[in-house]
Design a protein around this motif. Structure first.
Motif, mmCIF file in Angstrom:
data_model
loop_
_atom_site.group_PDB
_atom_site.id
_atom_site.type_symbol
_atom_site.label_atom_id
_atom_site.label_comp_id
_atom_site.label_asym_id
_atom_site.label_seq_id
_atom_site.Cartn_x
_atom_site.Cartn_y
_atom_site.Cartn_z
ATOM 1 N N LYS A 46 18.460 23.932 6.325
ATOM 2 C CA LYS A 46 18.463 24.337 5.361
ATOM 3 C C LYS A 46 17.664 26.032 5.216
ATOM 4 C CE LYS A 46 21.807 21.740 2.724
ATOM 5 N NZ LYS A 46 22.015 20.272 1.385
ATOM 6 N N VAL A 47 16.452 25.919 5.314
ATOM 7 C CA VAL A 47 15.241 26.628 4.657
ATOM 8 C C VAL A 47 15.369 27.591 5.778
ATOM 9 C CG1 VAL A 47 13.453 26.464 4.504
ATOM 10 C CG2 VAL A 47 13.681 24.774 3.452
ATOM 11 N N MET A 48 15.511 26.582 7.422
ATOM 12 C CA MET A 48 15.712 27.515 8.236
ATOM 13 C C MET A 48 16.748 28.767 8.336
ATOM 14 S SD MET A 48 15.655 26.089 11.942
ATOM 15 C CE MET A 48 16.951 25.548 12.280
ATOM 16 N N PHE A 49 17.768 28.868 7.365
ATOM 17 C CA PHE A 49 19.213 29.604 7.662
ATOM 18 C C PHE A 49 19.238 30.085 6.560
ATOM 19 C CE2 PHE A 49 20.187 26.709 11.058
ATOM 20 C CZ PHE A 49 20.419 27.926 12.422
ATOM 21 N N ALA A 50 17.785 29.700 5.402
ATOM 22 C CA ALA A 50 18.027 29.868 4.059
ATOM 23 C C ALA A 50 18.305 31.221 3.562
ATOM 24 C CB ALA A 50 17.383 30.281 3.549
ATOM 25 N N PRO A 51 17.746 32.890 4.413
ATOM 26 C CA PRO A 51 17.881 33.563 4.497
ATOM 27 C C PRO A 51 19.549 34.743 4.783
ATOM 28 C CG PRO A 51 16.194 33.478 5.601
ATOM 29 C CD PRO A 51 16.280 31.948 5.596
ATOM 30 N N ILE A 52 20.002 33.826 5.541
ATOM 31 C CA ILE A 52 21.400 34.020 6.152
ATOM 32 C C ILE A 52 21.829 33.353 4.746
ATOM 33 C CG2 ILE A 52 22.868 34.019 7.232
ATOM 34 C CD1 ILE A 52 20.789 32.848 9.436
ATOM 35 N N GLY A 53 21.660 32.451 4.377
ATOM 36 C CA GLY A 53 22.726 31.778 2.941
ATOM 37 C C GLY A 53 22.546 32.616 2.238
ATOM 38 N N MET A 54 21.652 33.148 1.806
ATOM 39 C CA MET A 54 21.238 33.986 0.039
ATOM 40 C C MET A 54 21.059 35.193 0.073
ATOM 41 S SD MET A 54 18.280 31.306 -1.320
ATOM 42 C CE MET A 54 17.174 31.364 -0.295
ATOM 43 N N ALA A 55 21.777 35.762 1.619
ATOM 44 C CA ALA A 55 21.768 37.382 1.757
ATOM 45 C C ALA A 55 23.045 37.581 0.654
ATOM 46 C CB ALA A 55 21.899 37.834 3.475
ATOM 47 N N ASP A 56 23.751 37.188 0.270
ATOM 48 C CA ASP A 56 24.760 37.209 -0.795
ATOM 49 C C ASP A 56 24.271 37.635 -1.967
ATOM 50 O OD1 ASP A 56 26.783 38.395 -1.588
ATOM 51 O OD2 ASP A 56 27.907 36.451 -1.601
ATOM 52 N N MET A 57 22.812 36.904 -2.605
ATOM 53 C CA MET A 57 22.559 36.790 -3.825
ATOM 54 C C MET A 57 22.607 38.746 -4.128
ATOM 55 S SD MET A 57 20.091 33.732 -4.156
ATOM 56 C CE MET A 57 19.210 34.732 -5.759
ATOM 57 N N VAL A 58 22.025 39.062 -3.297
ATOM 58 C CA VAL A 58 21.640 40.746 -3.910
ATOM 59 C C VAL A 58 22.538 40.962 -4.858
ATOM 60 C CG1 VAL A 58 21.009 43.273 -3.416
ATOM 61 C CG2 VAL A 58 20.252 40.826 -1.731
ATOM 62 N N SER A 59 23.767 41.124 -3.593
ATOM 63 C CA SER A 59 25.422 42.100 -4.304
ATOM 64 C C SER A 59 25.941 41.398 -5.555
ATOM 65 C CB SER A 59 26.190 42.166 -3.178
ATOM 66 O OG SER A 59 26.231 41.703 -3.041
ATOM 67 N N GLY A 60 26.062 39.690 -5.084
ATOM 68 C CA GLY A 60 27.324 38.688 -6.137
ATOM 69 C C GLY A 60 25.969 37.886 -7.364
ATOM 70 N N GLY A 61 24.351 37.417 -6.996
ATOM 71 C CA GLY A 61 24.283 38.467 -8.533
ATOM 72 C C GLY A 61 24.124 36.331 -8.331
ATOM 73 N N THR A 62 24.614 35.580 -10.398
ATOM 74 C CA THR A 62 24.573 34.086 -9.868
ATOM 75 C C THR A 62 25.862 33.183 -9.783
ATOM 76 O OG1 THR A 62 25.087 34.775 -12.227
ATOM 77 C CG2 THR A 62 22.600 33.975 -11.868
ATOM 78 N N GLN A 63 26.841 34.058 -9.311
ATOM 79 C CA GLN A 63 28.099 33.358 -8.796
ATOM 80 C C GLN A 63 28.261 34.155 -7.899
ATOM 81 O OE1 GLN A 63 30.082 32.435 -11.555
ATOM 82 N NE2 GLN A 63 28.259 32.535 -12.849
ATOM 83 N N SER A 64 27.787 34.098 -6.771
ATOM 84 C CA SER A 64 27.517 34.555 -5.379
ATOM 85 C C SER A 64 27.585 33.505 -4.552
ATOM 86 C CB SER A 64 26.825 35.685 -5.005
ATOM 87 O OG SER A 64 25.005 35.422 -4.769
ATOM 88 N N GLN A 65 28.194 33.029 -3.503
ATOM 89 C CA GLN A 65 27.466 32.402 -2.002
ATOM 90 C C GLN A 65 26.521 31.381 -2.289
ATOM 91 O OE1 GLN A 65 29.742 29.529 -1.057
ATOM 92 N NE2 GLN A 65 31.932 31.065 -1.766
ATOM 93 N N GLY A 66 25.701 33.166 -2.195
ATOM 94 C CA GLY A 66 23.898 32.918 -2.268
ATOM 95 C C GLY A 66 23.423 31.833 -3.614
ATOM 96 N N PHE A 67 24.300 32.627 -4.263
ATOM 97 C CA PHE A 67 22.964 31.077 -5.101
ATOM 98 C C PHE A 67 22.764 29.790 -4.680
ATOM 99 C CE2 PHE A 67 23.147 30.415 -10.139
ATOM 100 C CZ PHE A 67 21.187 30.619 -9.561
ATOM 101 N N ARG A 68 25.202 29.603 -5.158
ATOM 102 C CA ARG A 68 24.970 28.654 -4.517
ATOM 103 C C ARG A 68 24.842 27.346 -3.317
ATOM 104 N NH1 ARG A 68 30.670 29.900 -4.672
ATOM 105 N NH2 ARG A 68 31.231 30.118 -6.664
#
Length: 132
Positions: A46-68
């Protein structure tokens, strides 16, 4: 127990009395170790793929897949704390009860409780972090 001077059936009885709890405790210990190694590998992946998984946080905020994803990563880290909080008291209790006669039943039951709590560490951590 003193085994000198006993017949074969008494000796086998003593052997079975101490061998069965040993096997049960060994199996529980192996299961707990395997679960811990799986959790460690899960966190590393999960840490290895964290940059890919959390890339959506910039546009989606706390409701995004990246925050989940970030919450799930936090829950994975919290699983380690739950496992430690479960296994440390077990080690202390087992150190107290080792060597006392008749406590092998308590040790076997306590081992199953610890193994069950280690299995449940994922759901406990997910519930604390608010992950669906």
């Amino acid at each position: 127990a003193e085994l000198v001077g006993l017949d074969i059936w008494d000796t086998l009885g003593h052997f079975a009395t101490y061998f069965l709890p040993y096997i049960i405790l060994l199996v529980v210990q192996i299961l707990t170790a395997v679960i811990c190694w799986v959790r460690i590998l899960d966190i590393m992946i999960k840490v290895m793929f964290a940059p890919i998984g959390m890339a959506d946080m910039v546009s989606g905020g706390t409701q995004s897949q990246g925050f989940r994803y970030l919450k799930r990563l936090g829950a994975s880290g919290l699983q380690g704390a739950v496992i430690l909080a479960t296994t440390k008291p077990y080690g202390m209790i087992s150190a107290i009860t080792v060597g006392q006669d008749g406590n092998w039943i308590i040790m076997v039951l306590l081992s199953f409780v610890v193994c069950t709590l280690v299995f449940k560490a994922s759901s406990i951590a997910n519930e604390v972090m608010g992950v669906n």
